[in-house]
Design an enzyme around this catalytic site. Structure first.
Site, PDB file in Angstrom:
ATOM      1  N   ILE A 313      36.360  -0.702 -14.688  1.00 11.86           N
ATOM      2  CA  ILE A 313      37.129  -1.881 -14.339  1.00 11.86           C
ATOM      3  C   ILE A 313      35.971  -2.657 -13.453  1.00 11.86           C
ATOM      4  CG2 ILE A 313      38.768  -2.745 -12.675  1.00 11.86           C
ATOM      5  CD1 ILE A 313      40.588  -0.836 -13.629  1.00 11.86           C
ATOM      6  N   PRO A 314      35.470  -3.545 -13.785  1.00 12.16           N
ATOM      7  CA  PRO A 314      34.040  -4.192 -13.450  1.00 12.16           C
ATOM      8  C   PRO A 314      34.248  -5.223 -12.116  1.00 12.16           C
ATOM      9  CG  PRO A 314      34.355  -5.205 -15.344  1.00 12.16           C
ATOM     10  CD  PRO A 314      35.622  -4.377 -15.470  1.00 12.16           C
ATOM     11  N   CYS A 315      34.786  -4.503 -11.024  1.00  9.32           N
ATOM     12  CA  CYS A 315      34.785  -5.403  -9.941  1.00  9.32           C
ATOM     13  C   CYS A 315      33.351  -5.929  -9.171  1.00  9.32           C
ATOM     14  CB  CYS A 315      35.602  -4.546  -8.765  1.00  9.32           C
ATOM     15  SG  CYS A 315      35.007  -3.028  -8.334  1.00  9.32           S
ATOM     16  N   HIS A 316      32.409  -5.050  -9.792  1.00  3.57           N
ATOM     17  CA  HIS A 316      30.824  -5.554  -9.397  1.00  3.57           C
ATOM     18  C   HIS A 316      30.553  -6.996 -10.084  1.00  3.57           C
ATOM     19  CE1 HIS A 316      30.590  -3.452 -13.412  1.00  3.57           C
ATOM     20  NE2 HIS A 316      29.399  -4.257 -13.492  1.00  3.57           N
TER      21      HIS A 316
END
Length: 363
Positions: A313-316
């Site tokens: 889950i690419p919160c970056h």
């Protein structure tokens, strides 16, 4: 910046040819010797089956390889960096301290700055991770607590228990092997990660040095109304394989089923995060607008920070409205490296990315 590596056969051919185009952009780690080199190294060439290729010296060191003394893959770095890496590989269970560094005639502050510059972590952090990883493996394989303590190089049982209490929120003697959720240690290039899964889905994936990890683990245990033990499931194997493909630049697709623990709003934010193409970024305000709630910027930021499944889950990929990286639980240096990795991937690889199926979970 990470380099989008070609396939291993191409890199092995470049190694045999000592191709200068890959110098500093790709490194070979040799399993039979425990050494990593530049592809232009003049040493005799290893067998293909013993070669593993990485896009940075830090990734090689994180896997326990020591730098070659002929080609100096760390560049014109301080000699003590290579010497300490060799010492750590020779005895990963050793308990290092600033006093031990001083006894070798080294200034601890100089060592700390050098390792942070090359590996984004201190030598003592690297040594502690190696010890914990060794103890983690012993417990996972069914070893007694005292065996795991000795394997991890802790002088006292209380020190070992305290370290595991900080990591998993429980003393190691409390593990029964019957826990529904299993936690295991993964070793991607940017540092150790803890993966927690059951037979159906991945519940958590976080960098092991994240300060909030113990709190997240306790929260997860409360949400599922069950303890977290040590071990792995098929979902752990699956996410480990996908992370390998991701960091090798082969695929940004994550299909491991995810158990999402959050409110309906939080899960909606996470869905939008997974819809951001690899290499692209979005601001908090853009995500709020996409949700139809343009005033909910702070709520979006909280949902982004509540993500417990890093990378998949690419919160970056969420940045400030002014283009700044803003916060990241795994450290801004990792956020920068992840974005750089994704931007280096070809558009064809980026198009492979698609949403990961999620399993319903208790809000």
């Amino acid at each position: 910046m990470m380099f989008d590596l070609p396939d291993d056969d191409t890199l092995y051919a470049a190694l045999l040819a000592r191709d200068p185009r890959y110098d500093g952009r790709a490194f070979v780690a040799v399993a039979s010797t425990g050494i990593f080199c530049r592809l232009t190294c003049p040493a005799p060439k290893p067998l293909r089956r013993n070669c593993h290729f990485f896009d940075s010296a830090a990734a090689c060191a994180a896997e326990g390889f020591r730098p070659c003394r002929r080609c100096h893959p760390l560049g014109s770095t301080e000699p003590f960096v290579a010497e300490l890496l060799e010492a750590l590989q020779a005895d990963p269970a050793r308990r290092w301290s600033e006093a031990a560094l001083a006894a070798r005639g080294l200034d601890p502050s100089t060592v700390r700055r050098a390792f942070r510059r090359h590996f984004a972590m201190t030598f003592l952090d690297m040594a502690r991770a190696a010890r914990l990883r060794a103890g983690f493996g012993t417990l996972k394989d069914g070893g007694r607590v005292i065996e795991a303590q000795l394997e991890a190089g802790f002088a006292s049982g209380s020190g070992f228990r305290a370290a595991f209490a900080r990591l998993l929120g429980r003393a190691p003697g409390a593990f029964t092997g019957r826990e529904m959720l299993k936690a295991d240690w993964l070793d991607p290039p940017l540092g150790g990660m803890i993966a927690v899964s059951d037979a159906r889905a991945l519940h958590l994936l976080e960098f092991a040095d994240r300060k909030a990890l113990p709190t997240e683990l306790k929260r997860l245990s409360a949400l599922v109304k069950g303890d977290i033990g040590i071990g792995r499931t098929a979902q752990t194997d699956r996410i480990e394989t996908e992370l390998g493909a991701y960091f090798a630049g082969r695929s940004a697709r994550f299909e491991t089923p995810l158990a999402l623990h959050g409110t309906a709003f939080t899960r909606a934010v996470w869905d939008l995060l997974r819809a951001i193409p690899p290499g692209a970024t979005r601001s908090y305000s853009e995500i709020a607008l996409a949700l139809g709630r343009p005033q909910a910027v702070r709520a979006v930021a909280r949902a982004n920070g509540a993500n417990q499944i890093a990378i998949a889950i690419p919160c970056h990929r969420v940045i400030g409205a002014d283009g700044s990286l803003t916060g990241y639980g795994g450290g801004l240096w990792r956020k920068e490296r992840l974005i750089a990795l994704e931007r280096s991937c070809s558009q064809g690889t980026a198009r492979e990315s698609r949403r990961t199926p999620a399993l319903p979970a208790t809000p």
